[in-house]
Write a protein that holds these residues in place. Structure first.
Motif, PDB file in Angstrom:
ATOM      1  N   ARG A   1       4.863  -5.040  37.159  1.00  0.00           N
ATOM      2  CA  ARG A   1       5.137  -4.895  35.729  1.00  0.00           C
ATOM      3  C   ARG A   1       4.849  -6.199  34.984  1.00  0.00           C
TER       4      ARG A   1
ATOM      5  N   LYS B   1       6.132  -4.237  19.597  1.00  0.00           N
ATOM      6  CA  LYS B   1       7.031  -4.002  20.721  1.00  0.00           C
ATOM      7  C   LYS B   1       7.027  -2.543  21.150  1.00  0.00           C
ATOM      8  N   GLU B   2       6.956  -1.628  20.195  1.00  0.00           N
ATOM      9  CA  GLU B   2       6.996  -0.212  20.544  1.00  0.00           C
ATOM     10  C   GLU B   2       5.772   0.210  21.360  1.00  0.00           C
TER      11      GLU B   2
ATOM     12  N   ARG C   1       6.406  -0.966  24.837  1.00  0.00           N
ATOM     13  CA  ARG C   1       7.370  -0.081  25.491  1.00  0.00           C
ATOM     14  C   ARG C   1       6.708   1.215  25.943  1.00  0.00           C
TER      15      ARG C   1
ATOM     16  N   TYR D   1       6.895   0.540  29.674  1.00  0.00           N
ATOM     17  CA  TYR D   1       8.315   0.796  29.957  1.00  0.00           C
ATOM     18  C   TYR D   1       8.699   2.215  29.533  1.00  0.00           C
ATOM     19  N   GLY D   2       7.792   3.146  29.677  1.00  0.00           N
ATOM     20  CA  GLY D   2       7.981   4.482  29.120  1.00  0.00           C
ATOM     21  C   GLY D   2       9.212   5.219  29.601  1.00  0.00           C
TER      22      GLY D   2
ATOM     23  N   ALA E   1      12.127   3.911  30.480  1.00  0.00           N
ATOM     24  CA  ALA E   1      13.377   3.179  30.272  1.00  0.00           C
ATOM     25  C   ALA E   1      14.049   3.602  28.967  1.00  0.00           C
TER      26      ALA E   1
ATOM     27  N   THR F   1      16.389   2.805  25.546  1.00  0.00           N
ATOM     28  CA  THR F   1      16.226   1.720  24.584  1.00  0.00           C
ATOM     29  C   THR F   1      16.919   0.451  25.052  1.00  0.00           C
TER      30      THR F   1
ATOM     31  N   PHE G   1      15.105  -0.995  28.113  1.00  0.00           N
ATOM     32  CA  PHE G   1      13.848  -1.616  27.715  1.00  0.00           C
ATOM     33  C   PHE G   1      14.086  -2.986  27.100  1.00  0.00           C
ATOM     34  N   GLU G   2      15.048  -3.081  26.182  1.00  0.00           N
ATOM     35  CA  GLU G   2      15.317  -4.357  25.518  1.00  0.00           C
ATOM     36  C   GLU G   2      15.668  -5.428  26.544  1.00  0.00           C
TER      37      GLU G   2
ATOM     38  N   PHE H   1      12.494  -6.181  28.847  1.00  0.00           N
ATOM     39  CA  PHE H   1      11.440  -6.868  28.103  1.00  0.00           C
ATOM     40  C   PHE H   1      11.820  -8.325  27.842  1.00  0.00           C
TER      41      PHE H   1
END
Length: 320
Positions: free
Chosen positions: A9, A26-27, A30, A34-35, A37, A39, A42-43, A46
């Motif tokens: 990753r 960022k989106e 993601r 990080y599909g 994960a 929210t 992901f935060e 990341f």
């Protein structure tokens, strides 16, 4: 998550931000990396991943995507990522030096290709020239390559059978590997020969059968101040060079152009689809055919005939 998955990753994040022409929202990061994960997950991932890349010296930048909106974006500028001169311990230098030579080795190439494929499929505008900072076109296809690489990284001694030119049969050798390097178109391992009590260099293509680790990891240290390339050049047989004349499509094969003795632009080529340039190179007589094949239809061999015949034979073998 396993260490391997996390490493993959991080590598994909690095490649994604490195090959982008603009800041990446960022989106989008993601959605691509990080599909699965949530929210919150992901935060957290990341932020950890960004800081881990930065801790490794990767300059992850934050910038504004639009002058009228406050949405941040991220990128890695290739010119900032290129390494300055650094001072490494001998064993660190051995690993880093080897890693820069095997970017296209199958274990790394598959991860790199997968990352770029996903970005392209998602409609990301990528600049693959950004990968040129770590993209020597070298193949690591000697059967013994993997075991010598692994022994070097963990500093384990090796036992193997080695055939020398002019001998009737292989001889058993014992080595503490210090480094693996490319010289005159061939892969060599440099290390301390425990049978002879001296530094020695061995050509990987002459290792017979399977090399075997002996003893425990971390059993020896790489000498301070060791210059692996210089020592290999001193110990290895002098290379036989040849003069090669290549026709190269305009703008293609930048590494060959950098090594050329001379470049004649806008010459007649095999087809009129593009412009062609004539490159003259003085190179070792081993390995050049692999480099030529790597550029496909962008390079045509004018001379010597032996090199052209070798390239044609490899292509015919692939078709067969």
């Amino acid at each position: 998550m396993s260490t391997a998955a996390k490493t993959e990753r991080l590598m994909k994040l690095l490649i994604m931000l490195l090959v982008q022409r603009h800041f990446v929202p960022k989106e989008r990061i993601r959605a691509i990396l990080y599909g699965d994960a949530s929210t919150d997950a992901f935060e957290k991932m990341f932020e950890r991943d960004k800081e881990e890349l930065r801790s490794l010296g990767v300059p992850v930048e934050v910038g504004s995507l639009d002058a009228y909106f406050d949405e941040p974006g991220y990128r890695i500028r290739p010119d900032a990522f290129a390494l300055p001169e650094i001072d490494l311990a001998p064993d660190e230098a051995a690993i880093v030096g080897l890693a820069t030579r095997v970017w296209e080795h199958q274990r790394l190439a598959s991860a790199t290709t997968e990352a770029v494929r996903k970005l392209t499929a998602a409609g990301v505008d990528v600049d693959l020239t950004a990968l040129d900072i770590a993209q020597p076109r070298l193949a690591a296809d000697d059967p013994a390559f993997d075991v010598f690489l692994e022994a070097l990284t963990e500093r384990s001694a090796l036992e193997f059978d080695y055939w020398r030119s002019g001998t009737a049969e292989p001889a058993r050798r014992h080595l503490q590997p210090w480094g693996v390097t490319r010289y005159a178109g061939r892969w060599y391992v440099l290390g301390f020969d425990t049978d002879r009590g001296a530094e020695r260099v061995f050509r990987l293509s002459r290792v017979q059968g399977e090399a075997r680790r002996t003893g425990r990891p971390g059993a020896y240290q790489i000498p301070d101040g060791l210059d692996i390339s210089a020592t290999t050049r001193r110990l290895a047989p002098a290379p036989v060079t040849q003069r090669a004349v290549l026709l190269v499509r305009g703008g293609a094969a930048a590494p060959l152009r950098r090594m050329a003795d001379s470049v004649e632009v806008d010459v007649a080529g095999p087809d009129p689809a593009t412009t062609w340039d004539r490159l003259v190179l003085t190179r070792g007589n081993v390995g050049l055919e692999d480099e030529v094949l790597g550029y496909g239809a962008s390079v045509y061999v004018e001379s010597p005939p032996a090199l052209r015949d070798a390239v044609v034979a490899r292509l015919e073998g692939a078709l067969a």
